[in-house]
Write a protein that holds these residues in place. Structure first.
Motif, PDB file in Angstrom:
ATOM      1  N   THR A   1      12.759   6.957   2.835  1.00 13.01           N
ATOM      2  CA  THR A   1      12.537   5.534   2.224  1.00 13.01           C
ATOM      3  C   THR A   1      13.910   5.160   1.954  1.00 13.01           C
ATOM      4  O   THR A   1      14.136   3.856   2.086  1.00 13.01           O
TER       5      THR A   1
ATOM      6  N   GLN B   1       6.587   1.508   0.905  1.00 12.80           N
ATOM      7  CA  GLN B   1       5.865   2.830   0.808  1.00 12.80           C
ATOM      8  C   GLN B   1       4.501   2.440  -0.140  1.00 12.80           C
ATOM      9  O   GLN B   1       3.610   2.854  -0.193  1.00 12.80           O
TER      10      GLN B   1
ATOM     11  N   ASP C   1       6.687   1.948   6.150  1.00 16.17           N
ATOM     12  CA  ASP C   1       7.119   3.297   5.542  1.00 16.17           C
ATOM     13  C   ASP C   1       5.485   3.737   4.960  1.00 16.17           C
ATOM     14  O   ASP C   1       4.940   3.219   4.228  1.00 16.17           O
ATOM     15  N   GLU C   2       5.053   4.756   5.726  1.00 14.52           N
ATOM     16  CA  GLU C   2       3.859   5.531   5.585  1.00 14.52           C
ATOM     17  C   GLU C   2       2.749   4.520   5.411  1.00 14.52           C
ATOM     18  O   GLU C   2       2.072   4.191   4.504  1.00 14.52           O
TER      19      GLU C   2
HETATM   20 MG   LIG Z   1       9.267   7.717   1.260  1.00 16.58          MG
END
Ligand SMILES: [Mg+2]
Ligand SMILES: Nc1ncnc2c1ncn2[C@@H]1O[C@H](COP(=O)(O)OP(=O)(O)OP(=O)(O)O)[C@@H](O)[C@H]1O
Lengths: 287, 333
Positions: free
Chosen positions: B57, B97, B168-169
C-alpha cells in the motif's frame, strides 16, 4: 452478466488515443457544492450546527441598556454583528468536524486519488457554507428591516465582509484538522479557536472596555475587524476606532475609515489559504 | 541467479506507463519500502503480492501521489505523481485499500457524482450493471454490504476510463461470483490498453490476471517476473523417504539439483530442488541418474514424488523469510 457490459459500454480505446476535455475545476466545484447541500440536508448533526447560530441572533434581540453609539440602538448593534457569530460557528466548528470525519472515512483521499483538485473540494465547501451563511444572515437583516426599517448603508461592505470572513473561517476550520486525530477531537479542538475568536470579536465584551494591549491584539485577530466592518457597513457609522461616540460616515469616508480593518481581514484570508498547505488528506500520513 | 532480474520484457521505448525505481519509503525510523523497482506497460497488469505490512500500500500510495519517495523515483504516464499534478488528472484512478464513500448518498448519487466530476465517463446504467448494483441504486451507501461497497469502489474507479489504474486489494470481501465477475472486468480493461497495478492476497487472482508480478516481504521484492518465471525459478522438487542405511553423502549428484535432508512427520526425507534454464526437460534429466543410481545400488525410493511449484509454494517460502526465493528449499516440514 456484468462483464459483457465493460467491453461494450466502456470502450477505453487505445490508451492515450482518446481526446478528452477534462472537466473544469469550476464545474467540479459547482457539482460538489450541490452534493454538499444534499449532505447538509441529510446529515442531522450538520443541520444542527447550521441552525445553532440562530441562537446568537435571538440573544441580540433581547440586549438591553444604553447604546454607546448615538442614534444606533443596542439591538441594531447586536443584530448587525451577529453574522460574524454565524460565520464562526459554521466555518470553524462545522467545517473542522466534517473535514476530520471525511478524512477519517477516506472520502477526501479517494477524491484526490481520482484527480479531483483540492481547490474544487475546498471551494465547494466554502460555497455551500457561504450559501448557508447568507441564508441565516437574512434572519437578522429581516429583523432589522422589518423591525425598524433599517436598510444596510453600504451593502457592498457588508457583502464583501461576509464573503471574506466565510472563506477565512472555512479554510481555517479545514486547516485545523491537521491537529486532530478524528472528528470528535476535531470538534473539541475547534472549541478553543471558536471561544477565543468569539470573546475577541467584540460581540461579547466591547473591545474598548479591554486593557489597551489586549484590545490591540483583539483587533489583529480575524473576528473583531469583521464585526466592525459589518456594523460600520450596515449602520453607516465609523465604528472602527471604537463604538463610543462613533459618528455617521458614508461612501469613501466610510471605506477610508474601514481600511485598516479590511487589511487585517485580507491578511487572515491569505493566511488561511496558506494554512492549507499543511492539510492532511490521509489519516495514515505521519504527523 | 538473481531473483529480481526479469528477462527483458521492456520494450525499450523508454516510456513505461508506470515505473518505480529503487523506491525507498520511511516512516520516521522505520523503513517500510527498501529499494524496489518495477515497470508496468500499457495493456499490462502487474500484481504486487506480499505479506501483511510488506509495503504494498505504501508503494501504491506513492504512485497515487500521496507520498514523496524518501529515495528513488516513481513515474506515472511520464509524470511525477506527487500531489496529483494537473497533467495526470482524469488519466489516473484508483481503488484504495479501504472504501472512501459518503455514507449518506445513495449508490446512484455516488455514481452520478463521480461521473459528473470525470470527463467523458461511462453511463450510469453501465456502471451500475458492471458493479452488479442496479437494484441497489436507490439505497444509501451506509446500507450496502462490505462486498457491495467494494464493487462500487471499482465502478467509481473505472468509470472515468483512466489510462493507469491502481487497485489495492480490490476484491477483498467479495463473494466468489462477484470476484470472478470483477476479474473479467479487470481483464477487459487490460485488453483495452489500461496499465493496471494490482495488489492482492488472493494468489489465484494474481495467477489469473497478472502478466507479471512481484512478491514483497518487509519492504523488499523477493521474487519477480511472470507467474511462470517465478514458479519455474523456485524449481521442481524430487523427494523420497530417506532409504535405510543411506547417508546424505551417499546420495548421488543430480544435474542442476541441490539435495537437502528434511524431516516430515518424524521421518527423514531427501528433497532435491531442481533448477536450471531448461525448465521443460530439467526434471527428467535429474530423475534419470537418480533412478539409475537406485537401480545400481539396489535402493528402493519409497514414496518418490516429483512436483513443480505453485505460486503458493513461492509465496510461503517468501513469507517464511527466505532471503532469496532461489536459495535453498523449505527448511521445515
Ligand atoms: Mg495494504
Ligand atoms: N503512517 C505510518 N507510520 C508508521 N508506519 C506506517 C505508516 N503507514 C504504514 N506504516 C507501516 O509500514 C509498513 C507497510 O505498510 P503497508 O500498508 O504498505 O503494507 P501492505 O503491504 O499494504 O500490507 P497489507 O497487505 O496488510 O495491506 C507496515 O509495517 C505499516 O505498519
Amino acid at each position: 452478466m456484468t462483464t459483457q457490459q465493460t467491453a461494450t459500454a466502456a470502450p477505453t480505446g487505445t490508451a492515450g488515443a482518446r481526446q478528452r476535455r477534462p472537466v473544469s475545476t469550476l464545474r467540479q466545484t459547482l457539482r460538489l457544492t450541490r452534493t454538499e447541500f444534499t449532505l447538509i440536508y441529510r446529515y442531522r448533526t450538520a443541520l444542527f450546527f447550521v441552525l445553532f447560530p440562530l441562537v446568537f441572533v435571538f440573544l441580540g434581540v433581547v440586549t438591553q441598556g444604553e447604546s454607546p453609539v448615538p442614534g444606533v440602538s443596542n439591538e441594531t448593534l447586536a443584530l448587525t454583528g451577529s453574522p460574524a457569530a454565524i460565520i464562526m460557528m459554521i466555518g470553524i466548528m462545522h467545517v473542522s468536524n466534517t473535514y476530520a470525519a471525511r478524512r477519517e472515512q477516506l472520502i477526501l483521499k479517494r477524491f484526490r486519488a481520482s484527480g479531483v483538485p483540492p481547490l474544487a473540494l475546498f471551494g465547494a465547501t466554502t460555497l455551500s457554507v457561504l450559501a448557508v451563511v447568507v441564508l441565516l444572515t437574512a434572519v437578522p437583516v429581516g429583523v432589522l428591516i422589518g423591525g425598524s426599517g433599517e436598510l444596510p448603508a453600504d451593502p457592498v461592505m457588508v457583502a464583501l465582509t461576509v464573503v471574506l470572513s466565510t472563506v477565512t473561517m472555512v479554510l481555517l476550520g479545514a486547516a485545523s484538522t491537521r491537529l486532530a486525530r478524528n472528528a470528535e477531537s476535531a470538534q473539541m479542538i475547534s472549541m478553543l479557536p471558536f471561544l477565543a475568536l468569539y470573546s475577541s470579536s467584540g460581540l461579547m465584551v466591547p473591545l474598548e472596555m479591554m486593557p489597551g494591549e489586549l484590545e490591540t491584539v483583539c483587533r489583529l485577530l480575524p473576528m473583531a475587524p469583521v464585526v466592525d466592518l459589518l456594523r460600520g457597513g450596515y449602520t453607516g457609522h465609523d465604528v472602527f476606532g471604537g463604538l463610543a461616540g462613533a459618528s455617521p460616515a458614508t461612501g469613501l469616508d466610510l471605506w477610508a475609515a474601514a481600511l485598516p480593518s479590511l487589511a487585517v481581514v485580507l491578511v487572515w484570508t491569505a493566511l488561511s489559504v496558506l494554512a492549507l498547505r499543511y492539510f492532511r488528506w490521509d489519516p495514515r500520513q505521519p504527523g | 541467479m538473481s531473483t529480481a532480474e526479469q528477462p527483458t520484457a521492456g520494450t525499450g521505448s523508454g516510456e513505461h506507463a508506470i515505473s518505480v525505481r529503487d523506491l525507498r519509503q520511511s516512516y520516521g525510523d522505520f523503513e517500510a519500502v527498501r529499494g524496489i523497482s518495477f515497470e508496468v506497460e500499457r495493456g499490462e497488469l502487474f500484481a504486487l503480492l506480499g505479506t501483511n505490512g510488506a509495503g504494498k500500500t505504501t508503494t501504491v500510495e506513492t504512485l497515487e501521489g500521496f507520498r514523496r519517495p524518501t529515495a528513488g523515483s516513481v513515474r506515472v504516464l511520464g509524470a511525477d505523481p506527487y500531489g496529483q499534478p494537473p497533467e495526470l488528472r482524469g488519466r489516473v484512478d484508483a481503488v484504495l485499500q479501504h472504501s472512501g464513500l459518503f455514507p449518506e448518498l445513495t449508490t446512484a448519487e455516488t455514481v452520478d457524482l463521480s461521473r459528473d466530476l470525470a470527463a467523458d465517463p461511462m453511463d450510469r446504467d453501465a456502471v451500475l450493471e458492471l458493479t452488479g448494483l442496479t437494484d441497489k441504486a436507490g439505497v444509501q451507501v451506509r446500507q450496502l454490504s462490505g462486498g457491495q461497497k467494494r464493487r462500487l469502489d471499482l465502478g467509481l474507479a473505472v468509470l472515468s476510463r483512466p489510462e493507469a489504474l491502481f487497485l489495492d486489494e480490490p476484491t477483498t470481501g467479495m463473494d466468489p461470483e462477484a470476484r470472478r465477475a470483477t476479474w473479467e472486468t479487470i481483464a477487459g480493461l487490460v485488453r483495452e490498453g489500461m496499465a493496471i497495478l494490482l495488489t492482492t492476497h488472493y494468489l489465484e487472482e494474481a495467477e489469473r490476471l497478472a502478466d507479471r508480478l512481484a512478491i514483497m516481504h518487509r519492504g523488499e521484492t523477493r521474487a519477480e517476473g511472470t507467474v511462470r518465471d517465478v514458479v519455474l525459478r523456485w524449481g521442481d522438487r524430487i523427494a523420497f523417504r530417506m532409504p535405510a542405511g543411506v547417508r546424505v553423502e551417499d546420495l548421488p549428484e543430480l544435474p542442476g539439483a541441490t539435495a537437502a535432508a528434511e524431516i516430515r512427520r518424524g521421518e527423514a526425507w531427501v528433497c532435491y530442488t531442481v533448477r536450471g534454464d531448461d525448465a521443460d526437460g530439467r526434471a527428467h534429466r535429474a530423475m534419470e541418474p537418480l533412478l539409475e543410481w537406485a537401480r545400481r545400488s539396489g535402493t528402493a525410493l519409497e514414496r518418490l514424488e516429483l512436483r513443480s511449484a505453485s505460486l503458493e509454494d513461492v509465496f510461503l517460502s517468501v513469507a517464511e523469510g527466505a532471503a532469496e526465493v532461489v536459495s535453498g528449499g523449505q527448511d521445515s516440514g
